[in-house]
Design a protein around this motif. Structure first.
Motif, PDB file in Angstrom:
ATOM      1  N   MET A 354       0.839  -1.200   0.000  1.00 44.53           N
ATOM      2  CA  MET A 354       0.000   0.000   0.000  1.00 44.53           C
ATOM      3  C   MET A 354       0.878   1.255   0.000  1.00 44.53           C
ATOM      4  SD  MET A 354      -3.314  -1.002   0.369  1.00 44.53           S
ATOM      5  CE  MET A 354      -4.214   0.212   1.303  1.00 44.53           C
ATOM      6  N   ILE A 355       0.390   2.265  -0.689  1.00 42.42           N
ATOM      7  CA  ILE A 355       0.978   3.603  -0.657  1.00 42.42           C
ATOM      8  C   ILE A 355      -0.076   4.515  -0.032  1.00 42.42           C
ATOM      9  CG2 ILE A 355       1.770   5.567  -2.022  1.00 42.42           C
ATOM     10  CD1 ILE A 355       3.812   3.436  -1.936  1.00 42.42           C
ATOM     11  N   TYR A 356       0.277   5.154   1.083  1.00 44.18           N
ATOM     12  CA  TYR A 356      -0.676   5.975   1.807  1.00 44.18           C
ATOM     13  C   TYR A 356      -0.417   7.449   1.525  1.00 44.18           C
ATOM     14  CZ  TYR A 356      -1.621   1.668   4.376  1.00 44.18           C
ATOM     15  OH  TYR A 356      -1.957   0.387   4.706  1.00 44.18           O
ATOM     16  N   GLY A 357      -1.490   8.225   1.498  1.00 41.17           N
ATOM     17  CA  GLY A 357      -1.401   9.664   1.292  1.00 41.17           C
ATOM     18  C   GLY A 357      -1.130  10.392   2.596  1.00 41.17           C
ATOM     19  N   PRO A 358      -0.911  11.711   2.507  1.00 41.71           N
ATOM     20  CA  PRO A 358      -0.992  12.545   1.283  1.00 41.71           C
ATOM     21  C   PRO A 358       0.310  12.496   0.482  1.00 41.71           C
ATOM     22  CG  PRO A 358      -0.609  13.917   3.209  1.00 41.71           C
ATOM     23  CD  PRO A 358      -0.733  12.525   3.721  1.00 41.71           C
ATOM     24  N   CYS A 359       0.161  12.287  -0.849  1.00 43.24           N
ATOM     25  CA  CYS A 359       1.319  12.266  -1.729  1.00 43.24           C
ATOM     26  C   CYS A 359       0.845  12.207  -3.175  1.00 43.24           C
ATOM     27  CB  CYS A 359       2.236  11.071  -1.428  1.00 43.24           C
ATOM     28  SG  CYS A 359       1.459   9.480  -1.792  1.00 43.24           S
ATOM     29  N   ASP A 360       1.806  12.411  -4.107  1.00 40.84           N
ATOM     30  CA  ASP A 360       1.592  12.169  -5.535  1.00 40.84           C
ATOM     31  C   ASP A 360       2.318  10.880  -5.896  1.00 40.84           C
ATOM     32  OD1 ASP A 360       0.253  14.501  -5.612  1.00 40.84           O
ATOM     33  OD2 ASP A 360       1.839  15.675  -6.552  1.00 40.84           O
ATOM     34  N   TYR A 361       1.717  10.092  -6.782  1.00 40.17           N
ATOM     35  CA  TYR A 361       2.334   8.820  -7.120  1.00 40.17           C
ATOM     36  C   TYR A 361       2.152   8.522  -8.603  1.00 40.17           C
ATOM     37  CZ  TYR A 361       3.562   3.867  -7.036  1.00 40.17           C
ATOM     38  OH  TYR A 361       4.148   2.661  -7.277  1.00 40.17           O
ATOM     39  N   VAL A 362       3.261   8.150  -9.234  1.00 42.41           N
ATOM     40  CA  VAL A 362       3.249   7.687 -10.620  1.00 42.41           C
ATOM     41  C   VAL A 362       3.805   6.272 -10.609  1.00 42.41           C
ATOM     42  CG1 VAL A 362       4.112   8.023 -12.946  1.00 42.41           C
ATOM     43  CG2 VAL A 362       3.556  10.006 -11.536  1.00 42.41           C
TER      44      VAL A 362
END
Length: 818
Positions: A354-362
């Motif tokens: 999992m990638i948790y926010g807050p963030c931008d992800y590509v």
């Protein structure tokens, strides 16, 4: 006499005749000017005819021309001029010439054909000959062009096939040509038969006889937003010097050229628009082209800001995608499809994280976004089912906001169709309202609101035990729990499995049933009974209330059996008189004192019947029903007749009382009327006396008033007549005065006008005379005065005057008249 019969023929210059010598059978030509004397053996065949005159830049064709020697002289023999029979000859400007016998003019004298610039004549040789001008040997069937500007000199060996016009090639255009046979082109290139090629130079182009113009091809304009997708139909070298293999595809963009005309071996697959990515976008290119080679199976990530053209074979996976922007309550579930290094971690295919926010992800090319997740907000009465994908364990999360983990997913709980239907029915917005048509979210914990004074049984199939919930309360099912469905009898009479419910009502309530009984004298009756019931809760074994699946059917059968047994031992009359007591005794029984009990308890499920109401008793047999109906009708008739007799007696009594009161009232009214009649007569007598006295007084007063009014009227009339006369006299006086004043003013105005007119005429005459004197001058006047009378008369007549008077200080008054 015709010209041919004349003996002497005078020929003008440039005229000729054909003369036949009958002795030798020879025809000769006689050319003027001359006087020809015809002999007896001569005969004029034609003429005189004008010689053929060919102006400059003209020509004619002569059929069967005369034969000439090398010096150009006509060859004669004993038969005259020799002819080239079946041949033709083109003659141009020169001296006029006659047509020798056998020669014929084909057509007429025509101007030479002028070939304009950018045009040509397509010529074909119809016989072999030597072209001295170009020093070329032509064979029959050869074709060539005579290009303008110039004047074409016709030859009998050459046929003009058509006029060929040049094709104008504009900028950004090309001519597509095909070689009809092998030849050397104007640029020195050897072209083979059937070969196609382009002429790209702008300007007029005149195709040769070996070239066929197929079409004019327009160039494609290439910009920074559009490129051209081409495919090679044959191995060749393009205009950029690159060798293209058959079937290969490539792009031509504005970096290579501003415009492009596809070669004959290039097929335009389509136009490719530029792909633009901004700073918040990315794209994954499948099968990218690197160094001119397509890397099949590879995937390349391209992030904005960038713009590019997709090369042949390349395609975007899922199109242009936006950068994943996550807030503090969002996360991305990722799965690795290839092994790669993710920071300090090594991801292998199949890994989930999992990638948790807050963030931008590509996501890299080796990562797939499985789904975007958000924190699930849950109230204290809400929940979701969560399943661990590794262990398969399903649990429910209730009363707190929850974010699914990387190995967790929402689990859908399936319910039997009957439970789904009951939940929808129980979720109606109001009593009598329509059921909500919203679809249940199967991942949400099943919630049921148990009504007041009800019980709900839930069974856990994993733990193999049941639990009870008494209302009012909120029931929330676990992952392995199901509702126990209650199936009860219904309708009248009772039928099984009519009523289905999730919650069991504990009462008090009532139920109605129809029971068929038979008395001792075989009278069949239909009893409609209503029972009041409720459950007694057992604190030690609360689940006992669910021990009987259909308590309604069971209770109704038990009560009906007791009622039928009790009714079977009595007659119809006894039952009709004591039905309520008989049924209550049969159902509730009696105690030690002989009194009827007030309850009937079912020990199996603690159901209590507290009361019985007999709503109706109807005979089942038709004859019994008719007899009962007749007895009821007879009783009603007897009651009705007695009530009618009593009512009639009461009415007669009241009528007698009313009649007595009426007679007494009538006597009182007549006495009162006589009293009032007496008073009326007295008043009438007084009124007559007053009336006679008042009439005399009124007449005297009236006569007095009339006389007074007449006198006053006469006086007023006299006054008005005097005033009218005075007004009339004054009006006449004013009218006379006004008329006299107006006449005086008019006369005065006329006199003033006459005076003014006379004054103006005098002024005009004086001015006229002054002008005349001024014009004439003093010397003229002096001459007039000294002139003779005839002269004076002429002068006055010329001046338009009748008379003239002159006077000076030194002489007498002089008058001149005409």
């Amino acid at each position: 006499i015709g010209l041919k019969q004349m003996s002497v023929i005078r020929l003008k210059p440039y005229f000729y005749i054909h003369v036949a010598d009958t002795n030798r059978n020879v025809v000769v030509v006689e050319i003027g000017p001359q006087t020809f004397t015809k002999q007896e053996h001569q005969k004029v065949l034609s003429g005189p005819n004008a010689m053929i005159m060919i102006p400059p830049r003209h020509y004619c064709i002569v059929q069967n021309p005369v034969l000439r020697d090398e010096e150009g002289n006509i060859v004669f023999d004993e038969n005259g001029a020799r002819l080239r029979h079946g041949d033709e000859e083109v003659r141009r400007e020169g001296e006029p010439f006659p047509l020798y016998p056998g020669e014929a003019l084909y057509g007429k004298v025509s101007p030479l054909q002028v070939v304009a610039d950018n045009t040509a004549l397509r010529l074909r040789a119809i016989r072999d000959f030597e072209d001295e001008e170009l020093d070329v040997t032509r064979s029959a069937g050869d074709e060539w062009l005579f290009e303008g500007p110039g004047t074409y000199i016709p030859r009998v060996e050459v046929q003009v096939v058509e006029i060929v016009r040049a094709n104008v090639v504009n900028p950004l255009q090309a001519l597509r040509l095909r070689a009809s046979r092998k030849f050397v082109a104007k640029d020195g290139t050897v072209r083979k038969a059937g070969e196609e090629y382009y002429h790209r130079d702008a300007g007029a182009y005149l195709p040769s006889v070996e070239e066929e113009v197929l079409e004019t091809v327009n160039a494609f304009i290439l910009t920074d937003k559009k490129a051209l997708h081409l495919r090679a139909t044959k191995t060749f070298t393009d205009v950029f010097g690159s060798k293209r293999l058959a079937g290969s595809e490539w792009l031509v963009s504005h970096n290579a050229a501003e415009s492009h005309i596809p070669d004959v071996y290039e097929k335009v697959v389509g136009e490719v628009n530029v792909t633009v990515l901004n700073s918040r976008q990315y794209a994954v290119v499948v099968d990218p082209v690197i160094n001119g080679q397509a890397q099949l199976g590879m995937r390349e990530l391209r992030k904005g800001e960038v713009s590019f053209f997709l090369r042949p074979g390349e395609r975007l996976e899922s199109g242009i995608q936006n950068v994943q922007v996550l807030d503090s309550e969002e996360a991305l579930l990722l799965r690795a499809v290839e092994k790669f290094q993710d920071g300090e971690d090594v991801r292998v295919p199949g890994d989930r994280w999992m990638i948790y926010g807050p963030c931008d992800y590509v996501p890299p090319v080796a990562v797939r976004i499985v789904e975007k997740r958000r924190v699930i907000p849950l109230d204290e009465n809400e929940g979701v089912y969560v399943r661990d994908v590794k262990t398969g364990i399903v649990r429910s999360v209730i009363g707190k906001s929850y974010m699914l983990g990387s190995t967790e997913e929402l689990w859908s709980k399936e319910l039997p169709p009957v439970v789904e239907e009951l939940l929808v029915r129980d979720s109606r917005t109001g009593k009598g309202g329509k059921a909500a048509r919203t679809v249940r979210d199967k991942t949400r914990v099943v919630v049921f609101k148990a009504p007041h004074n009800s019980a709900v049984q839930i069974y856990d199939y994993t733990a193999q035990k049941a639990r009870l919930v008494f209302g009012p309360d909120l029931v929330m099912l676990g992952p392995d729990e199901q509702f126990t469905i209650i199936s009860l009898s219904g309708d009248k009479p009772k039928r099984p499995h009519v009523i289905k419910a999730v919650a069991l009502q504990l009462g008090p309530d009532f139920m109605t049933d129809i029971v068929i009984v038979e008395t001792a004298d075989h009278a069949r009756l239909s009893l409609k009974l209503s029972y009041n019931w409720h459950f007694e809760r057992d604190a030690e074994v609360p689940s006992r209330i669910f021990s009987v699946p259909d308590f309604v059917g069971d209770a109704c059968k038990a009560i009906a059996a007791r009622v039928r047994g009790a009714v079977a031992g009595v007659s119809f009359d006894d039952f009709h008189k004591h039905s309520a007591k008989l049924i209550r005794t049969a159902v509730f029984g009696t105690n030690e004192d002989g009194h009827v009990r007030n309850r009937f308890l079912f020990n199996a499920n603690n159901l209590v019947i507290s009361n019985i109401d007999i709503q109706s008793v109807e005979p089942v047999d038709q004859r019994t029903r008719d007899a009962l109906q007749k007895s009821v009708q007879l009783a009603i008739e007897i009651t009705t007749k007695s009530q009618e007799a009593e009512a009639r007696h009461e009415a007669e009594r009241r009528e007698q009382e009313a009649r007595g009161k009426l007679e007494r009232q009538k006597i009182l009214d007549e006495a009162e009327a006589e009293k009032y009649r007496k008073n009326l007569l007295t008043l009438q007598a007084k009124s007559a006396a007053v009336e006679s006295t008042g009439q005399a007084i009124a007449e005297a007063k009236a006569r007095k008033e009339a006389a007074t009014i007449e006198g006053e009227a006469a006086v007023q009339q006299a006054q008005l007549a005097s005033e009218a006369e005075e007004i009339r006299v004054n009006a006449e006086l004013e009218e006379t005065s006004a008329r006299q004043t107006a006449e005086a003013s008019h006369t005065e105005a006329l006199n003033q006008l006459e005076v003014d007119r006379a004054r103006d005429l005098a002024s005009i005459e004086a001015a006229e005379f002054a002008n005349i004197v001024k014009v004439l001058g003093g010397e003229t006047l002096k001459s007039i005065t000294t002139a003779a009378p005839e002269v004076q008369s002429k002068i006055l007549n010329a001046l338009g005057m009748q008379s003239f008077l002159s006077k000076d200080d030194s002489g007498p008054l002089s008058i001149f008249t005409q």
